[in-house]
Design an enzyme around this catalytic site. Structure first.
Site, PDB file in Angstrom:
ATOM      1  N   ARG A  14      13.173 -21.114 -46.995  1.00 56.66           N
ATOM      2  CA  ARG A  14      11.768 -20.922 -47.373  1.00 56.66           C
ATOM      3  C   ARG A  14      11.653 -19.676 -48.231  1.00 56.66           C
ATOM      4  NH1 ARG A  14      10.687 -25.317 -46.365  1.00 56.66           N
ATOM      5  NH2 ARG A  14       9.119 -26.204 -44.974  1.00 56.66           N
ATOM      6  N   HIS A  41      12.176 -26.516 -55.206  1.00 54.26           N
ATOM      7  CA  HIS A  41      12.025 -26.989 -53.819  1.00 54.26           C
ATOM      8  C   HIS A  41      12.313 -28.494 -53.705  1.00 54.26           C
ATOM      9  CE1 HIS A  41       9.888 -26.005 -49.766  1.00 54.26           C
ATOM     10  NE2 HIS A  41      10.810 -26.936 -49.590  1.00 54.26           N
ATOM     11  N   GLU A  76       5.532 -19.906 -53.958  1.00 56.41           N
ATOM     12  CA  GLU A  76       5.738 -21.098 -54.791  1.00 56.41           C
ATOM     13  C   GLU A  76       4.519 -22.026 -54.734  1.00 56.41           C
ATOM     14  OE1 GLU A  76       9.282 -22.501 -52.574  1.00 56.41           O
ATOM     15  OE2 GLU A  76       8.093 -24.261 -52.046  1.00 56.41           O
TER      16      GLU A  76
HETATM   17  C1  DGY Z   1      11.160 -29.283 -45.345  1.00 59.14           C
HETATM   18  O1  DGY Z   1      11.245 -30.417 -44.893  1.00 59.14           O
HETATM   19  O2  DGY Z   1      10.819 -28.313 -44.669  1.00 59.14           O
HETATM   20  C2  DGY Z   1      11.469 -29.142 -46.789  1.00 59.14           C
HETATM   21  O3  DGY Z   1      11.508 -27.825 -47.185  1.00 59.14           O
HETATM   22  C3  DGY Z   1      10.482 -29.925 -47.622  1.00 59.14           C
HETATM   23  O4  DGY Z   1       9.261 -29.252 -47.584  1.00 59.14           O
END
Ligand code: DGY
Length: 328
Positions: A240, A287, A269
């Protein structure tokens, strides 16, 4: 009897919306129109369920404004967009989509790490810019991945899947740091060794971040941590934004205090620090670690399974806070 109403906040596979429509009165967002917070609240009025993605923030104020909301099905394994304490306090169920994206995300994380180590994006830019004039012994030389030390920060399902790729596919030595240590029978097949964070930073040739975001993991990698890494090391983040202090990373990359980085996630983001764009030694992706057709469909199906079960008296397969479920 009237059917429960649900809101699908972001565009998703039409087949999944169609499936939800068999159970619920569905308001969807097929054009993926960005809704302001006020608009989201207005659309949630009278809805029992919300199909969300990681970009939809659900906090205490939203839950208070929508007291009829019983479940939020997040189409993501991460759920830092949901204030789980607020969910618990109000008895609202949150669900996520673990497991179905583990291998796909691990493929991408490992690929990003390879791309950073072997300077793949930089090489392509070099070629496209017409800079490839002749072979030279030192053109775009990177660092080896095979046989190197792979460091994993956050040894959950995805961390373990990346570690397997490294150990079994590339002969890497695996070290990891995690709050809890894996049982010996899980460490043994990949030769993984738990180390403290300082050792992880000092010994990893390629450090991959796969830990969940929380206030505790905010800027887990900042200036001090980057300074503790090898100058030849790479850093990959598929977890993240906010786990890395992006400003500090930009400085470290600019000054070559580490060799390279690969980032799929950014603080704030989809906005990101434009300082990254000037750097040759960083691979940047938007992402997409879980973005294969099959995996995104599996995530959407699992989120729908959760929503349907939660609102039709079934057992949601992957609840985040099962304690709010009444005994069935
Ligand atoms: C998740 O599944 O957490 C991925 O980062 C997609 O948002």
């Amino acid at each position: 009897m009237s059917r429960p109403a649900v809101l699908v906040a972001r565009a998703v596979f039409p087949e999944v919306v169609e499936r939800l429509s068999q159970h619920f009165d569905v308001e969807a967002n097929p054009d993926d129109t960005p809704w302001s917070r006020e608009e989201l609240l207005a659309r949630l009025a009278g809805k029992s369920g919300l199909f969300a993605t990681g970009s939809v923030q659900v906090d205490a104020a939203l839950l208070d404004a929508c007291p009829q909301l019983r479940v939020v099905a997040n189409m993501a394994v991460g759920y830092n967009n949901l204030d789980i304490a607020a969910f618990n306090a109000r008895g609202v169920l949150a669900t996520n989509t673990p497991d179905v994206l583990t291998e796909t995300t691990a493929d991408f994380g490992f690929g990003l790490m390879l791309a950073a180590a072997r300077r793949m994006s930089e090489s392509e830019r070099f070629l496209r810019a017409g800079q490839w004039k002749r072979w030279r012994y030192d053109t775009l030389t990177g660092s080896d991945v095979h046989g190197a030390t792979l460091g994993i920060l956050g040894m959950g399902r995805i961390g373990q899947a990346i570690a397997r790729r490294g150990a079994l596919g590339f002969g890497m030595k695996v070290i990891y740091h995690n709050r809890s240590r894996l049982p010996a029978e899980q460490e043994a097949p990949i030769g993984a060794r738990w180390v403290d964070k300082a050792t992880l930073l000092a010994e990893a040739d390629h450090l991959v971040l796969v830990l969940p975001y929380s206030p505790e993991s905010h800027h887990a990698i900042g200036g001090a941590e980057l300074a503790a890494m090898k100058p030849t090391a790479t850093l990959t983040n598929v977890a993240r934004g906010g786990i890395v202090d992006d400003r500090a990373l930009i400085e470290a990359l600019r000054e070559r205090r580490i060799a390279a980085a690969a980032l799929d996630v950014f603080e704030g983001e989809p906005a990101f620090d434009p300082g990254f764009l000037d750097l040759p030694n960083v691979v940047l992706t938007p992402h997409i670690a879980s973005a294969t057709v099959a995996t995104r469909r599996a995530m959407a199906d699992l989120a729908a399974d959760n929503l349907i079960a939660a609102l039709t008296g079934g057992t949601p397969p992957t609840p985040v806070n099962p304690q709010v479920l009444a005994p069935r």
